[in-house]
Write a protein that holds these residues in place. Structure first.
Motif, mmCIF file in Angstrom:
data_model
loop_
_atom_site.group_PDB
_atom_site.id
_atom_site.type_symbol
_atom_site.label_atom_id
_atom_site.label_comp_id
_atom_site.label_asym_id
_atom_site.label_seq_id
_atom_site.Cartn_x
_atom_site.Cartn_y
_atom_site.Cartn_z
ATOM 1 N N THR A 184 90.372 -25.071 121.833
ATOM 2 C CA THR A 184 89.714 -24.132 123.133
ATOM 3 C C THR A 184 88.836 -25.052 124.492
ATOM 4 N N ARG B 225 95.704 -6.746 125.597
ATOM 5 C CA ARG B 225 95.470 -6.057 123.648
ATOM 6 C C ARG B 225 96.772 -5.853 123.551
ATOM 7 N N HIS C 243 97.220 -12.542 117.094
ATOM 8 C CA HIS C 243 96.094 -12.895 117.260
ATOM 9 C C HIS C 243 95.555 -15.041 117.956
ATOM 10 N N PRO D 44 89.737 -16.718 118.706
ATOM 11 C CA PRO D 44 89.177 -16.288 117.779
ATOM 12 C C PRO D 44 88.612 -15.053 117.809
ATOM 13 N N SER D 45 88.127 -14.659 119.199
ATOM 14 C CA SER D 45 87.259 -13.582 119.287
ATOM 15 C C SER D 45 87.039 -13.307 121.009
ATOM 16 N N ILE D 46 87.217 -11.794 121.387
ATOM 17 C CA ILE D 46 86.859 -10.974 122.718
ATOM 18 C C ILE D 46 85.362 -12.364 123.360
ATOM 19 N N ARG D 47 84.700 -12.462 122.007
ATOM 20 C CA ARG D 47 83.167 -12.750 123.570
ATOM 21 C C ARG D 47 83.584 -14.076 123.161
ATOM 22 N N GLU D 48 83.960 -14.889 122.422
ATOM 23 C CA GLU D 48 84.129 -16.716 123.163
ATOM 24 C C GLU D 48 85.473 -16.504 124.132
ATOM 25 N N TYR D 49 86.270 -15.424 123.787
ATOM 26 C CA TYR D 49 86.821 -15.358 125.721
ATOM 27 C C TYR D 49 86.378 -15.715 126.984
#
Length: 352
Positions: A231, A270, A276, A279-284
């Motif tokens: 990222t 999605r 995959h 890493p995660s939706i939150r990190e995005y």
């Protein structure tokens, strides 16, 4: 104004004159939609069939309303309750509606190329049935890009929207560009206007091959950030150009937003992600979500667009989405009816 198209399948080969014809025709229909009687007899007696092999709310409803506002008769197809479940082919389904007297087909499918295949079959049969691509796989979504263009141009000049208004403007497109048919169509329309288009996403959602959309691959390098995470990779603004077309790629969001006039944020696709890729939706959201703090990089009067449906708190913060000072999302929905009226009118033989 110029219009000679029978089908609308892609914006790749649209000319500036054709863009302006759509914009000016849509402006006239926008005025119709403000009247007490919001209907004109332009397509009376014609049949518009919405062949939506993929789920949709906004696009399907918008096309249906546009057809009805033009006084056309409408037929709506739903794959789950059709003879496709009994083994009928897509082309046979289209020919069934042709036999019912269809004049125009609006087609949406999860696989790229289906509208083109149906258009080719109609041409082979020698019938004057126009086919309009309402979104096919990861290929294109022409009407969405045209309504985005109309939304921006009418903001800049409500009375005379035209392509040249975007000359020199900076427009950032942020999000799941890899899977987005909307992004592909917007790249064609916005670079044709002379705007600087900046794509921003994690490298897994923005392959470097996107630079080939409008020109030869430029010289670019990847620089790994201090944490060593993907990222933090950055592509330092390589430039891809053909005459009057400028496209820039970024793997970090700040350079894309710097002094931007407009920001288009895209939904994370999605349902189309087979791997995959994040890493995660939150990190995005932390790295690429559009928030008030992030808009401080942009011009003070920046406006934000989103094709919908929106994942609140993922691509864009919920409060920003609902703030009329920045958000053009509701205007995009309204613009969609006028633009799709214009497209059906032009395809239906309307005089310009």
């Amino acid at each position: 104004m110029i219009w000679n198209r029978h089908h609308i399948l892609s914006l790749e080969d649209f000319t500036p004159e054709e863009y302006n014809t759509v914009l000016q025709t849509a402006a006239s229909f926008r005025e119709v939609l403000t009247r007490r009687t919001k209907k004109v007899p332009t397509l009376q007696g014609q049949v518009v069939t919405n062949l939506f092999f993929e789920s949709s709310t906004r696009t399907r409803s918008s096309f249906e309303l546009a057809a009805k506002r033009l006084s056309a008769d409408t037929l709506n197809f739903t794959a789950s309750t059709s003879s496709l479940t009994k083994g009928e082919t897509i082309l046979d389904t289209a020919k069934t509606y042709l036999a019912m007297g269809t004049d125009m087909m609006v087609i949406r499918h999860r696989e790229a190329g289906v509208p083109q295949a149906i258009a080719a079959e109609m041409d082979r049969l020698g019938v004057r049935v126009g086919v309009l691509n309402a979104g096919d796989g990861q290929h294109e979504h022409p009407s969405q890009a045209l309504l985005d263009l109309f939304t921006i141009c009418t903001l800049l000049d409500p009375d005379r929207p035209r392509l040249e208004l975007l000359q020199g403007k900076k427009i950032a497109i942020v999000g799941d560009i890899l899977h987005s048919r909307v992004a592909r169509s917007n790249i064609w329309s916005l670079t044709a206007s002379g705007a600087e288009v900046h794509l921003a996403a994690p490298p897994t959602l923005l392959p470097q091959l996107f630079g080939e959309f409008v020109g030869e691959q430029g010289a670019g390098s990847r620089e790994q950030g201090a944490e060593g995470a993907t990222t933090n990779y950055q592509l330092p603004i390589p430039n891809y150009q053909l005459p009057n077309r400028k496209l820039f790629l970024h793997w970090q969001i700040e350079p894309a937003l710097q002094d931007a006039d407009f920001v288009m944020t895209l939904r994370l696709q999605r349902e189309r992600m087979m791997q995959h890729l994040l890493p995660s939706i939150r990190e995005y959201h932390q790295l690429f979500g559009i928030t008030r703090d992030r808009l401080q990089f942009c011009k003070p009067d920046v406006k934000v667009l989103h094709p919908g449906p929106v994942n609140r708190g993922v691509e864009i913060s919920s409060d920003l989405m609902d703030d009329p000072q920045f958000s053009l999302i509701s205007q995009q929905v309204t613009s969609g009816v006028a633009v799709r009226m214009a497209l059906l009118y032009l395809m239906g033989g309307g005089k310009v």
